[in-house]
Design a protein around this motif. Structure first.
Motif, PDB file in Angstrom:
ATOM      1  N   GLU A   8       0.831  -1.202   0.000  1.00 23.93           N
ATOM      2  CA  GLU A   8       0.000   0.000   0.000  1.00 23.93           C
ATOM      3  C   GLU A   8       0.865   1.252   0.000  1.00 23.93           C
ATOM      4  O   GLU A   8       1.697   1.442   0.885  1.00 23.93           O
ATOM      5  CB  GLU A   8      -0.931   0.015   1.208  1.00 23.93           C
ATOM      6  CG  GLU A   8      -2.018  -1.023   1.128  1.00 23.93           C
ATOM      7  CD  GLU A   8      -3.088  -0.853   2.186  1.00 23.93           C
ATOM      8  OE1 GLU A   8      -2.949   0.017   3.072  1.00 23.93           O
ATOM      9  OE2 GLU A   8      -4.071  -1.604   2.123  1.00 23.93           O
ATOM     10  N   LYS A  27      -6.623   4.248 -12.221  1.00 22.25           N
ATOM     11  CA  LYS A  27      -7.843   3.453 -12.438  1.00 22.25           C
ATOM     12  C   LYS A  27      -7.761   2.681 -13.751  1.00 22.25           C
ATOM     13  O   LYS A  27      -8.243   1.551 -13.852  1.00 22.25           O
ATOM     14  CB  LYS A  27      -9.072   4.355 -12.463  1.00 22.25           C
ATOM     15  CG  LYS A  27      -9.868   4.484 -11.200  1.00 22.25           C
ATOM     16  CD  LYS A  27     -10.197   3.179 -10.575  1.00 22.25           C
ATOM     17  CE  LYS A  27     -11.448   3.222  -9.746  1.00 22.25           C
ATOM     18  NZ  LYS A  27     -11.585   2.036  -8.890  1.00 22.25           N
ATOM     19  N   GLU A  50      -6.102  -0.762 -13.411  1.00 16.10           N
ATOM     20  CA  GLU A  50      -6.700  -1.811 -12.588  1.00 16.10           C
ATOM     21  C   GLU A  50      -7.010  -3.053 -13.420  1.00 16.10           C
ATOM     22  O   GLU A  50      -7.445  -2.956 -14.565  1.00 16.10           O
ATOM     23  CB  GLU A  50      -7.966  -1.304 -11.890  1.00 16.10           C
ATOM     24  CG  GLU A  50      -7.675  -0.383 -10.751  1.00 16.10           C
ATOM     25  CD  GLU A  50      -8.887  -0.024  -9.915  1.00 16.10           C
ATOM     26  OE1 GLU A  50      -8.680   0.409  -8.776  1.00 16.10           O
ATOM     27  OE2 GLU A  50     -10.034  -0.170 -10.385  1.00 16.10           O
ATOM     28  N   GLY A  51      -6.750  -4.225 -12.821  1.00 15.20           N
ATOM     29  CA  GLY A  51      -7.016  -5.487 -13.491  1.00 15.20           C
ATOM     30  C   GLY A  51      -5.937  -5.929 -14.453  1.00 15.20           C
ATOM     31  O   GLY A  51      -6.056  -6.994 -15.059  1.00 15.20           O
ATOM     32  N   GLN A  87      -0.848  -6.541  -9.616  1.00 12.11           N
ATOM     33  CA  GLN A  87      -2.038  -5.835 -10.075  1.00 12.11           C
ATOM     34  C   GLN A  87      -2.361  -4.715  -9.097  1.00 12.11           C
ATOM     35  O   GLN A  87      -2.330  -4.905  -7.884  1.00 12.11           O
ATOM     36  CB  GLN A  87      -3.224  -6.787 -10.183  1.00 12.11           C
ATOM     37  CG  GLN A  87      -3.056  -7.789 -11.309  1.00 12.11           C
ATOM     38  CD  GLN A  87      -4.322  -8.592 -11.533  1.00 12.11           C
ATOM     39  OE1 GLN A  87      -5.416  -8.088 -11.369  1.00 12.11           O
ATOM     40  NE2 GLN A  87      -4.148  -9.851 -11.910  1.00 12.11           N
ATOM     41  N   LEU A  88      -2.701  -3.580  -9.652  1.00  7.57           N
ATOM     42  CA  LEU A  88      -2.909  -2.354  -8.891  1.00  7.57           C
ATOM     43  C   LEU A  88      -4.400  -2.086  -8.702  1.00  7.57           C
ATOM     44  O   LEU A  88      -5.220  -2.418  -9.556  1.00  7.57           O
ATOM     45  CB  LEU A  88      -2.264  -1.222  -9.688  1.00  7.57           C
ATOM     46  CG  LEU A  88      -2.415   0.226  -9.284  1.00  7.57           C
ATOM     47  CD1 LEU A  88      -1.180   0.990  -9.695  1.00  7.57           C
ATOM     48  CD2 LEU A  88      -3.633   0.857  -9.905  1.00  7.57           C
ATOM     49  N   SER A  89      -4.730  -1.478  -7.563  1.00  5.24           N
ATOM     50  CA  SER A  89      -6.054  -0.890  -7.361  1.00  5.24           C
ATOM     51  C   SER A  89      -5.843   0.425  -6.627  1.00  5.24           C
ATOM     52  O   SER A  89      -4.804   0.639  -5.996  1.00  5.24           O
ATOM     53  CB  SER A  89      -6.983  -1.824  -6.586  1.00  5.24           C
ATOM     54  OG  SER A  89      -6.475  -2.073  -5.304  1.00  5.24           O
ATOM     55  N   VAL A  90      -6.813   1.325  -6.724  1.00  6.54           N
ATOM     56  CA  VAL A  90      -6.666   2.654  -6.134  1.00  6.54           C
ATOM     57  C   VAL A  90      -8.013   3.119  -5.597  1.00  6.54           C
ATOM     58  O   VAL A  90      -9.056   2.782  -6.156  1.00  6.54           O
ATOM     59  CB  VAL A  90      -6.095   3.660  -7.168  1.00  6.54           C
ATOM     60  CG1 VAL A  90      -7.009   3.820  -8.366  1.00  6.54           C
ATOM     61  CG2 VAL A  90      -5.785   4.999  -6.529  1.00  6.54           C
ATOM     62  N   PHE A  91      -7.968   3.856  -4.478  1.00  9.46           N
ATOM     63  CA  PHE A  91      -9.181   4.460  -3.938  1.00  9.46           C
ATOM     64  C   PHE A  91      -8.826   5.707  -3.146  1.00  9.46           C
ATOM     65  O   PHE A  91      -7.763   5.781  -2.534  1.00  9.46           O
ATOM     66  CB  PHE A  91      -9.966   3.471  -3.060  1.00  9.46           C
ATOM     67  CG  PHE A  91      -9.202   2.965  -1.860  1.00  9.46           C
ATOM     68  CD1 PHE A  91      -9.271   3.603  -0.639  1.00  9.46           C
ATOM     69  CD2 PHE A  91      -8.409   1.825  -1.969  1.00  9.46           C
ATOM     70  CE1 PHE A  91      -8.571   3.134   0.464  1.00  9.46           C
ATOM     71  CE2 PHE A  91      -7.707   1.339  -0.867  1.00  9.46           C
ATOM     72  CZ  PHE A  91      -7.790   2.005   0.355  1.00  9.46           C
ATOM     73  N   THR A 109      -2.898   0.289  -3.959  1.00  9.61           N
ATOM     74  CA  THR A 109      -2.590  -1.048  -3.459  1.00  9.61           C
ATOM     75  C   THR A 109      -2.136  -1.908  -4.625  1.00  9.61           C
ATOM     76  O   THR A 109      -2.793  -1.940  -5.664  1.00  9.61           O
ATOM     77  CB  THR A 109      -3.831  -1.680  -2.800  1.00  9.61           C
ATOM     78  OG1 THR A 109      -4.298  -0.818  -1.771  1.00  9.61           O
ATOM     79  CG2 THR A 109      -3.508  -3.038  -2.217  1.00  9.61           C
TER      80      THR A 109
END
Length: 142
Positions: free
Chosen positions: A60, A74, A77-78, A110-114, A129
């Protein structure tokens, strides 16, 4: 000699070269303690262990929220991408160039964001993340 967290960069590989992904404010541990496999026998007066597989949580990173950076992340992502955290760069202020002279730690994931919550008189942050799918390795010198 110790180094500062100044000039540490989150990088993403584009074709064959790494480019700075976004500016970050915090980065996670780039490794973890191995699981402990118990080897204690009834003859031992204390528990004994051998190291097992190294533990690693999701990575993170904290960054300032901007619509431009958020949209850029974004879109990733995936996707399985090659990332790195580089220690070291040249230049000052807004003209920094990542060099990785103090270490390059590479991994795939793999990335994710918020966006994260906030309160009165605070900067809006986002959490990036990355779920690593390969071990984190220190790149050999070029």
């Amino acid at each position: 000699m110790a180094i500062s967290t100044y000039k540490i960069f989150l990088m993403k590989k584009s074709t064959s070269t790494y480019e700075k992904l976004i500016d970050i404010k915090e980065f996670p541990d780039l490794g973890g303690a191995p699981e402990m496999l118990e080897t204690t026998t009834l003859s031992d007066n204390m528990q004994t262990y051998i190291p097992g597989v190294q533990s690693l949580d999701a990575l993170e990173f904290t960054a300032n929220y901007t619509k431009e950076d958020f949209t850029k992340l974004k879109a990733l992502e995936g996707q399985e991408c090659e990332f790195a955290v580089w220690f070291g760069g040249t230049g000052e202020g807004g003209t920094l160039t990542p060099t990785g002279t103090d270490g390059k730690f590479e991994f795939t994931g793999q990335l994710s964001v918020f966006p994260v919550g906030g309160g009165v008189n605070e900067v809006v942050d986002m959490t990036v993340t990355i779920a690593p799918s390969t071990p984190i390795t220190m790149a050999s010198e070029d």
